[in-house]
Enzyme design. Structure first.
Site, short mmCIF file in Angstrom:
data_model
loop_
_atom_site.label_atom_id
_atom_site.label_comp_id
_atom_site.label_asym_id
_atom_site.label_seq_id
_atom_site.Cartn_x
_atom_site.Cartn_y
_atom_site.Cartn_z
N ASP A 171 -68.66 -7.89 -62.33
CA ASP A 171 -68.25 -7.20 -63.55
C ASP A 171 -69.48 -6.67 -64.29
O ASP A 171 -69.36 -5.96 -65.29
CB ASP A 171 -67.35 -8.07 -64.44
CG ASP A 171 -68.04 -9.31 -64.96
OD1 ASP A 171 -69.19 -9.57 -64.59
OD2 ASP A 171 -67.40 -10.04 -65.76
N SER A 172 -70.69 -6.96 -63.75
CA SER A 172 -71.91 -6.32 -64.26
C SER A 172 -71.81 -4.80 -64.10
O SER A 172 -72.63 -4.07 -64.65
CB SER A 172 -73.14 -6.86 -63.53
OG SER A 172 -72.96 -6.82 -62.13
N ASP A 216 -65.14 -9.83 -58.50
CA ASP A 216 -65.40 -10.61 -59.72
C ASP A 216 -64.23 -10.44 -60.69
O ASP A 216 -63.91 -9.30 -61.07
CB ASP A 216 -66.69 -10.07 -60.34
CG ASP A 216 -67.39 -11.07 -61.22
OD1 ASP A 216 -66.96 -12.24 -61.27
OD2 ASP A 216 -68.38 -10.67 -61.86
N LYS A 262 -64.30 -14.33 -57.57
CA LYS A 262 -65.21 -15.20 -58.32
C LYS A 262 -64.76 -15.27 -59.76
O LYS A 262 -64.32 -14.25 -60.33
CB LYS A 262 -66.64 -14.65 -58.24
CG LYS A 262 -67.61 -15.38 -59.15
CD LYS A 262 -69.02 -14.90 -58.96
CE LYS A 262 -69.43 -13.75 -59.86
NZ LYS A 262 -69.26 -13.99 -61.31
N GLU A 289 -65.75 -17.25 -63.74
CA GLU A 289 -66.77 -17.99 -64.50
C GLU A 289 -66.16 -19.21 -65.19
O GLU A 289 -64.99 -19.18 -65.60
CB GLU A 289 -67.38 -17.06 -65.57
CG GLU A 289 -68.08 -15.85 -64.99
CD GLU A 289 -68.67 -14.94 -66.06
OE1 GLU A 289 -68.80 -15.34 -67.24
OE2 GLU A 289 -69.01 -13.79 -65.70
N GLU A 312 -76.09 -19.55 -62.06
CA GLU A 312 -76.90 -18.49 -62.66
C GLU A 312 -77.78 -19.02 -63.79
O GLU A 312 -77.30 -19.77 -64.66
CB GLU A 312 -75.98 -17.38 -63.21
CG GLU A 312 -76.78 -16.28 -63.92
CD GLU A 312 -75.96 -15.06 -64.31
OE1 GLU A 312 -74.76 -15.00 -63.98
OE2 GLU A 312 -76.55 -14.16 -64.95
O1 KIV Z 1 -71.17 -9.53 -62.52
C1 KIV Z 1 -72.13 -9.92 -61.86
O2 KIV Z 1 -72.88 -9.16 -61.24
C2 KIV Z 1 -72.37 -11.35 -61.86
C3 KIV Z 1 -73.78 -11.78 -61.55
C4 KIV Z 1 -74.69 -11.44 -62.64
C5 KIV Z 1 -73.84 -13.23 -61.29
O3 KIV Z 1 -71.52 -12.11 -62.13
#
Ligand code: KIV
Length: 284
Positions: A46-47, A85, A115, A117, A185
């Site tokens: 989600d980055s 994500d 994934k 969090e 992380e």
């Molecule tokens: O969204 C992402 O790229 C991430 C990484 C920073 C771990 O979750």
């Protein structure tokens, strides 16, 4: 041609101390180059909120954004293990939301794993529910941007004895809930090491030192494209931002001066006879 690795192979690699190579990608072309280079695992993070859309945080990223970009990455890297994500509020409200949205990553975008969090009791319940629905789920602990308000912002975690112990406990909790792997992380290397040595699933690290079973970086950081900020743990393997700047500047200069295009090199051809006929028809 690469063969897509399975979670069993990642477990085996972790057991044999063979490092797992993990990078983010958000689009077809980047994924294609990563697969060609032999990257083991791609995270459609989600980055992308920051890297692709220019938001200041990941909070505005939606499921629709994630599905669109994960599907593009799948098209670019058909033989690579892809992790989707789960964006903000796609899993926090309930187990049902978590399972439905995890299923969308698999069915609509071709992801191999999702994934999410966090590590509290509600998040462990989400991990359990997704796993029971038959979907691989990677946990993400330590610096978890979707919980930035609660963890004191975007800063390294586990820097006191108590905080470090809590992370070791969180890793065990998400593993017990059914996480197939854990991303850690932003923690000191000793914390990454102790989580890894106790783990029964592969531990991937980003800014978590050298002891984890694998390493993740945000691709735009490591190729020198994203320069809004530069985390301490990133190593720059290319200066793609500089290359792009030079290419765009040279193009501006050549178009303005008339140096580009040169017709003999960059234009389509027509036979002399057809060109003559054309001019005659124009009455020229
Ligand atoms: O969204 C992402 O790229 C991430 C990484 C920073 C771990 O979750």
């Amino acid at each position: 041609m690469n063969k897509k690795k399975t979670i069993m192979e990642f477990n085996q690699m972790a057991g044999e101390n063979q490092k797992i190579v993990y990078l983010t990608a958000y689009d077809y072309l980047t994924a294609k180059y990563q697969e060609r280079a032999g990257v083991d695992m791609i995270l459609v993070g989600d980055s992308l909120g920051m890297v692709v859309y220019g938001y200041p945080t990941t909070f505005p990223v939606t499921m629709e954004d994630m599905i669109r970009h994960t599907a593009a990455v799948r098209r670019g890297a058909p033989n690579t293990f892809i992790v989707g994500d789960m964006p903000y509020m796609s899993y926090q409200p309930s187990d049902e939301d978590a399972v439905r949205n995890a299923g969308r990553f698999v069915a609509e975008a071709g992801a191999d794993c999702v994934k999410l969090e966090g590590a509290g009791p509600a998040i462990c319940s989400r991990i359990r529910a997704i796993n029971e629905a038959g979907i691989l789920v990677m946990a993400h602990i330590g610096l978890t941007p979707q919980f930035a308000g609660q963890i004191g912002g975007y800063k390294a975690q586990g820097r006191s004895g108590e905080a470090a112990i809590k992370l070791v406990e969180q890793a065990k909790a998400v593993e017990k809930a059914g996480a197939c792997s854990i991303l850690v992380e932003g923690v000191p290397a000793i914390v990454g090491r102790e989580i890894t040595s106790r783990a029964e699933v592969p531990i991937l690290g980003i800014g978590a030192g050298s002891f984890t079973h694998g390493q993740l970086l945000i691709y735009a950081d490591m190729v020198g494209l994203y320069d809004d900020f530069f985390p301490k743990f990133v190593k720059k393997y290319a200066d793609a931002g500089k290359s792009l700047h030079e290419a765009f500047s040279a193009y501006c200069a050549e178009v303005r001066s008339g140096a580009f295009p040169i017709d003999a090199e960059h234009a389509y051809k027509i036979s002399d006879a057809e060109a003559e006929k054309f001019m005659e028809m124009l009455g020229a």
